[in-house]
Write a protein that holds these residues in place. Structure first.
Motif, PDB file in Angstrom:
ATOM      1  N   LEU A   1       4.947   6.954   2.922  1.00  0.00           N
ATOM      2  CA  LEU A   1       5.199   5.524   3.102  1.00  0.00           C
ATOM      3  C   LEU A   1       4.720   4.782   1.866  1.00  0.00           C
ATOM      4  CD1 LEU A   1       6.156   3.350   5.171  1.00  0.00           C
ATOM      5  CD2 LEU A   1       3.765   3.125   5.859  1.00  0.00           C
ATOM      6  N   ARG A   2       5.591   3.927   1.314  1.00  0.00           N
ATOM      7  CA  ARG A   2       5.189   3.061   0.204  1.00  0.00           C
ATOM      8  C   ARG A   2       5.740   1.682   0.481  1.00  0.00           C
ATOM      9  NH1 ARG A   2       5.827   1.420  -5.221  1.00  0.00           N
ATOM     10  NH2 ARG A   2       7.971   2.120  -5.477  1.00  0.00           N
ATOM     11  N   CYS A   3       4.849   0.698   0.468  1.00  0.00           N
ATOM     12  CA  CYS A   3       5.183  -0.654   0.908  1.00  0.00           C
ATOM     13  C   CYS A   3       5.010  -1.618  -0.256  1.00  0.00           C
ATOM     14  CB  CYS A   3       4.284  -1.070   2.071  1.00  0.00           C
ATOM     15  SG  CYS A   3       4.225   0.148   3.409  1.00  0.00           S
ATOM     16  N   THR A   4       6.062  -2.355  -0.570  1.00  0.00           N
ATOM     17  CA  THR A   4       5.996  -3.295  -1.682  1.00  0.00           C
ATOM     18  C   THR A   4       6.875  -4.497  -1.381  1.00  0.00           C
ATOM     19  OG1 THR A   4       6.272  -3.535  -4.077  1.00  0.00           O
ATOM     20  CG2 THR A   4       7.889  -2.191  -2.943  1.00  0.00           C
ATOM     21  N   GLY A   5       6.579  -5.615  -2.026  1.00  0.00           N
ATOM     22  CA  GLY A   5       7.246  -6.857  -1.675  1.00  0.00           C
ATOM     23  C   GLY A   5       8.075  -7.502  -2.765  1.00  0.00           C
ATOM     24  N   GLN A   6       8.329  -6.789  -3.875  1.00  0.00           N
ATOM     25  CA  GLN A   6       9.130  -7.362  -4.959  1.00  0.00           C
ATOM     26  C   GLN A   6      10.052  -6.293  -5.536  1.00  0.00           C
ATOM     27  OE1 GLN A   6       9.127 -10.512  -6.154  1.00  0.00           O
ATOM     28  NE2 GLN A   6       7.408 -11.333  -4.984  1.00  0.00           N
ATOM     29  N   ILE A   7      11.265  -6.707  -5.930  1.00  0.00           N
ATOM     30  CA  ILE A   7      12.112  -5.781  -6.682  1.00  0.00           C
ATOM     31  C   ILE A   7      11.362  -5.319  -7.924  1.00  0.00           C
ATOM     32  CG2 ILE A   7      14.163  -5.614  -8.143  1.00  0.00           C
ATOM     33  CD1 ILE A   7      15.683  -7.259  -6.206  1.00  0.00           C
ATOM     34  N   SER A   8      10.892  -6.281  -8.717  1.00  0.00           N
ATOM     35  CA  SER A   8      10.149  -5.982  -9.938  1.00  0.00           C
ATOM     36  C   SER A   8       9.088  -7.054 -10.110  1.00  0.00           C
ATOM     37  CB  SER A   8      11.094  -5.969 -11.145  1.00  0.00           C
ATOM     38  OG  SER A   8      10.386  -5.774 -12.347  1.00  0.00           O
TER      39      SER A   8
ATOM     40  N   HIS B   1       0.836  -1.200   0.000  1.00  0.00           N
ATOM     41  CA  HIS B   1       0.000   0.000   0.000  1.00  0.00           C
ATOM     42  C   HIS B   1       0.866   1.244   0.000  1.00  0.00           C
ATOM     43  CE1 HIS B   1       0.011   0.923   4.558  1.00  0.00           C
ATOM     44  NE2 HIS B   1       0.843  -0.084   4.377  1.00  0.00           N
ATOM     45  N   ARG B   2       0.222   2.375  -0.249  1.00  0.00           N
ATOM     46  CA  ARG B   2       0.893   3.678  -0.281  1.00  0.00           C
ATOM     47  C   ARG B   2       0.140   4.640   0.623  1.00  0.00           C
ATOM     48  NH1 ARG B   2       1.073   7.201  -5.796  1.00  0.00           N
ATOM     49  NH2 ARG B   2      -1.168   7.233  -5.351  1.00  0.00           N
ATOM     50  N   VAL B   3       0.894   5.379   1.438  1.00  0.00           N
ATOM     51  CA  VAL B   3       0.314   6.352   2.366  1.00  0.00           C
ATOM     52  C   VAL B   3       0.832   7.733   1.970  1.00  0.00           C
ATOM     53  CG1 VAL B   3       0.070   7.046   4.779  1.00  0.00           C
ATOM     54  CG2 VAL B   3       0.289   4.616   4.193  1.00  0.00           C
TER      55      VAL B   3
END
Length: 952
Positions: A788-795, A701-703
């Protein structure tokens, strides 16, 4: 790293009128100049040391081939880091490399590392180039081209930086606008400086697959030349043979030589990138002209999501840069008897190493991010050590009942400083006395009790307390006196920061305890001099220092409004200092009103939405759930005043736990979240300070923090690297034909209008002063700052906002940012423009607080105040010692011409370029020089220390 495929050979191109206007024409067979190279990402989807092992293998082979065949050439990616990393393992090969560089077979430099231009300071960029060029020159010569093949866009002032360092040419790929229809253009900085740019048609690997099948080499060579010929016109085609971490095939020279023997219609020459580009006419006035920053998505991905992923890296980088650039170096240059060159070098090496375009960006594996953060932290610690050594040296001449306060700005300042001081308990209030006799009031933040510690122990156990005493130190303080009260069974210590002139004898203490021990339970009591944490105004000269001491405030002390303009009044949910007023609304947002009538209403709204993208690009899901309403809002009563006061707003939320990948939407399950926002207002400041602590337990998600402008805005202005850039509401996209890569496919990246800001961003009367590089967007009439930006993969291999992967699909669990993230900024409402509001000056004050340290000399000494250097009319970016002189760098942060005035204890000065070469002598009158500057001009002034009229 690659953002689009760089190995595919294009099959068609669009001929344009400007394509042939790129220098001398060629005759005879169609010519391709082939540049064997590698693009060496120092750390990325593997940590640095794992990649280095492969680098050593590559360069072992390259050196062998280059020495064996004088026809072979190799370009080592324009960054000296690859050379240094190799030589750390193979130091015996230094002379081999130097020989090949001198003979023109190996091109190295000019950068130390291929950086990200938007996530570091402008000074970091200059030092990067300075370090790389110096290292390359040691080996023979740096490639005379500003090579920037893979940076995710390019900052507006890069042409000026390159031109001032003596470069006439640059070479790059990403960010080129659709208006460029040839393979070269003239790139102009805001001050008017310009370089010729060789645009890497098809990327830095447009010929990467040329040798994949030797049987098809001739056919592919002809196809490469035919596809690119319309773009290059009568110029030789540039073929870039290489890509990420690639090595050339051993058959390269033989296959190229065989083209002529086979009578192929293509003539191919193996060359270095520098040789190809410097043969072009740098002053050609027929090529397209491009001004300012390069952030177009039209021809290549610029991967803007790197601006906001892993924000702690950006925060750490900005903090470390400020420590080294604005505290350690200037203070050491002006106030240290010796110049700590090696320590500062170590700090800069770490900052530059961490600036890599796959490093501070955070788009690598978690292990890489951990190492980058550690490297940046070391740089900050080195800077702190130098700063504290210099200030401590000053402090040794300041009475120990006083403190020394240093000013990192090139202008006199009166600002609040928070001090932890020992004061007599009987003083009802405390003031700060300056060297000129001025007495300023203070505000008490906290007080420590006189009884620091008490514990009870059996008489036989009393000797076990003695190991806690180290010399004179006990509990972080020094022993002033001690007493043994046998009748009361009490061992008592009187402690203070300074133990006084009387020596402390631990043996006497042990003997007294042994002689007086009475059976039973004893009390060990530690009493300390009362300490108060006080905030008060201190006036400090430009780049100088002043000492102040606490004194008892008396009835003669002037009221706060007379000594401190615009004191803060706090009541209910409101803070007001006469310059700006902030009210907390029921929903936890703020209404901020300036004295000029400008009102920002709804400041601080937190908006949370899904992000199914990766470290390179944000992307929403097919069905998004956007949340901005808190579940609960708690507002604390105002704390403090009249010098500063704060209100804390705590908001709780329920955010979806993660992505529901099967349905391309947010999950039904939720996690609790909270945002604590400290709202602070200080006397005399026209801005409101915000400190956010975001407790996040959700993924993907992005805040964003929203700030509604005071008036409609169709453009924003953001301070970046030596410039303030104007941007509109949209970004140029890649949904047209990509003529420059001679193909019919778009770049494949959605042109999201999120942009970088480094110092401030401003729109519609809402100025946001920043403490780190941030991503922002002017969306739906509001400034939206990504916190805040939350991610779980390089690409991600499948990405709705990008057609091709930007890297491997490798998990990055730490990039989900589970835990607490902090963000600090200030909000300045204003009428007029950012220039009218002096956002540059406000940012200087906000980001560079005065720094204090205790005095250490005898208490009988006087208070003092000393000026270093003062600068008017320009923004200071660097002060250091270099080549036997004092070097001062400044920039005219203005769209209008300016006159910089530098004053200090010197009698002679000159301007120099970024290589340190004199450009002109400057007249100096009574320790003052005036230097006319073009709008946005970067100027470097060298002061000969032998002409100094004062002493450190």
């Amino acid at each position: 790293m690659t953002g689009t495929t760089t190995g595919a050979v294009p099959t068609s191109a669009t001929t344009t009128g400007a394509a042939a206007a790129n220098g001398q024409a060629t005759t005879g067979p169609a010519t391709v100049h082939l540049v064997p190279h590698t693009h060496w990402d120092r750390e990325w989807y593997e940590p640095f040391q794992r990649f280095r092992l492969r680098l050593v293998d590559l360069l072992d082979d390259v050196l062998e081939w280059a020495e064996a065949d004088p026809r072979f050439r190799f370009t080592l990616d324009g960054q000296m880091a690859a050379v240094d990393d190799y030589l750390e393992v193979r130091p015996e090969n230094r002379d081999r490399i130097a020989t090949l560089v001198r003979r023109g077979r190996l091109a190295v430099g000019p950068w130390q590392i291929l950086l990200d231009e938007f996530l570091v300071s402008g000074e970091n960029i200059i030092r990067n180039l300075e370090l790389g060029r110096a290292r390359a020159d040691e080996l023979g010569a740096a490639m005379p081209v500003g090579y920037l093949p893979d940076e995710f866009g390019h900052c507006a002032q890069m042409p000026q930086i390159l031109a001032s360092a003596g470069f006439a040419h640059a070479c790059l790929w990403r960010g080129v606008p659709a208006s460029v229809d040839g393979h070269a253009f003239r790139w102009v900085a805001p001050d008017g400086s310009a370089v010729r740019v060789e645009y890497l048609v098809g990327g830095y690997g447009n010929a990467a697959s040329l040798f994949a099948d030797p049987a098809l080499f001739a056919q592919r060579a002809v196809a490469l030349e035919a596809a690119l010929r319309p773009v290059f016109g009568t110029e030789p085609v540039l073929g870039m043979y290489g890509t990420d971490h690639s090595a050339p095939v051993r058959s390269l020279v033989g296959l190229v030589s065989g083209l002529a023997e086979d009578g192929a219609p293509v003539h191919m020459e193996i060359t270095t990138l520098g040789d190809y580009i410097t043969a072009r006419n740098a002053d050609d006035d027929r090529i397209a002209v491009v001004r300012g920053e390069l952030r177009s998505h039209a021809a290549a991905n610029i991967l803007p999501g790197v601006l906001s992923v892993r924000p702690h890296l950006k925060q750490a980088m900005a903090r470390a840069e400020r420590m080294v650039e604005r505290y350690a170096e200037p203070l050491a240059a002006l106030w240290s008897p010796t110049w700590p060159q090696r320590f500062l070098d170590m700090a800069w090496w770490r900052l530059v190493d961490a600036s890599g375009h796959d490093s501070v960006t955070g788009c690598g594996v978690d292990e890489t991010a951990v190492q980058v953060f550690a490297r940046i932290s070391e740089a900050e610690q080195l800077g702190q050590a130098v700063r504290d050594r210099v200030v401590g040296g000053i402090g040794r001449g300041v009475p120990r009942d006083a403190v020394v306060v240093v000013n990192p700005s090139a202008a006199d300042r009166t600002d609040l400083v928070t001090l932890d001081l020992e004061v007599p308990a009987e003083w009802p209030a405390v003031a700060l006395q300056h060297a000129d006799g001025t007495v300023a009031p203070t505000q008490v933040e906290s007080r420590t009790p006189a009884l620091l510690h008490e514990e009870r122990m059996a008489a036989a156990a009393l000797p076990t307390f003695f190991p806690r005493i180290h010399g004179r130190e006990l509990f972080g303080l020094e022993i002033v006196t001690w007493e043994v009260h046998a009748g009361e069974r009490v061992l008592e210590f009187d402690l203070a920061r300074h133990g006084g002139a009387e020596p402390f004898d631990p043996d006497a203490l042990r003997a007294a305890v042994a002689a007086a021990t009475v059976d039973g339970t004893w009390a060990v009591r530690l009493r300390a001099r009362e300490r108060r944490v006080l905030t008060g105004p201190v006036t400090v000269p430009a780049l100088g220092w002043a000492s102040v001491r606490p004194v008892a405030a008396t009835g003669a002390t002037a009221p706060v409004p007379e000594l401190v303009p615009h004191p803060v009044q706090a009541q209910d949910r409101c803070l007001d200092n006469g310059l700006v007023r902030v009210d907390v609304r029921d929903d936890g947002t703020l209404r901020i009103a300036a004295a000029d009538g400008t009102v920002l209403d709804g400041v601080g709204r937190i908006v949370d939405g899904a992000d199914r993208g990766d470290t390179y690009n944000y992307a929403p899901p097919a069905t998004d759930t956007v949340l901005d309403a808190p579940r609960t809002v708690e507002v604390t009563a105002p704390d403090g005043g009249p010098l500063r006061a704060a209100i804390t707003v705590d908001r709780s939320y329920s955010w979806p736990a993660a992505m529901d990948w099967a349905h391309d939407r947010r999950s039904d399950a939720c996690e609790p979240a909270s945002v604590s926002m400290r709202v602070e207002l200080r006397a005399g400041e026209p801005f409101v300070r915000l400190e956010l602590a975001i407790d996040n337990r959700s993924a993907d998600h992005r805040v964003r923090l929203h700030v509604p402008p005071a008036r409609p805005a169709s453009a924003s202005h953001a301070e970046g690297q030596f410039a303030v850039v104007e941007r509109g509401l949209t970004a140029e996209g890649g949904d047209g034909l990509d003529a420059r890569s001679a193909g019919s496919a778009p770049s494949g990246e959605h042109p999201l209008p999120t942009f970088p800001a480094h110092g401030f961003v401003d729109a519609g009367g809402a100025g946001l002063l920043l403490t780190q590089a941030c991503e922002y967007e002017l969306a739906d009439g509001e400034l939206a700052l990504t916190v805040l930006r939350c991610t779980g993969q390089i690409s991600r291999n499948v990405h709705p906002y990008r057609e091709e992967p930007a890297g491997p699909q490798i998990p990055t669990p730490q990039a989900q940012m589970i835990g607490t993230t902090t963000v600090a900024l200030a909000v300045l409402p204003h009428a007029g423009t950012w220039v009218d509001a002096d956002l540059v000056g406000a940012g200087e004050r906000y980001r560079h607080p005065l720094h204090a340290a205790p005095g250490e000399a005898d208490v009988t000494g006087p208070l003092e105040s000393h000026r270093g250097l003062a600068l008017e009319g320009a923004a200071l970016t660097s002060v250091r010692r270099r080549d036997g002189g004092l070097e001062v760098r400044m920039v005219a942060q203005s769209p209008e011409p300016a006159t910089a005035a530098l004053s200090g204890p010197f009698a002679a000065a000159r301007t120099v370029d970024l290589r340190g070469r004199t450009t002109r002598e400057l007249p100096v009158t009574a320790g003052r020089l005036e230097l006319p500057l073009r709008p946005w001009e970067i100027a470097t002034v060298r002061i000969d220390e032998s002409t100094a009229t004062g002493s450190k």
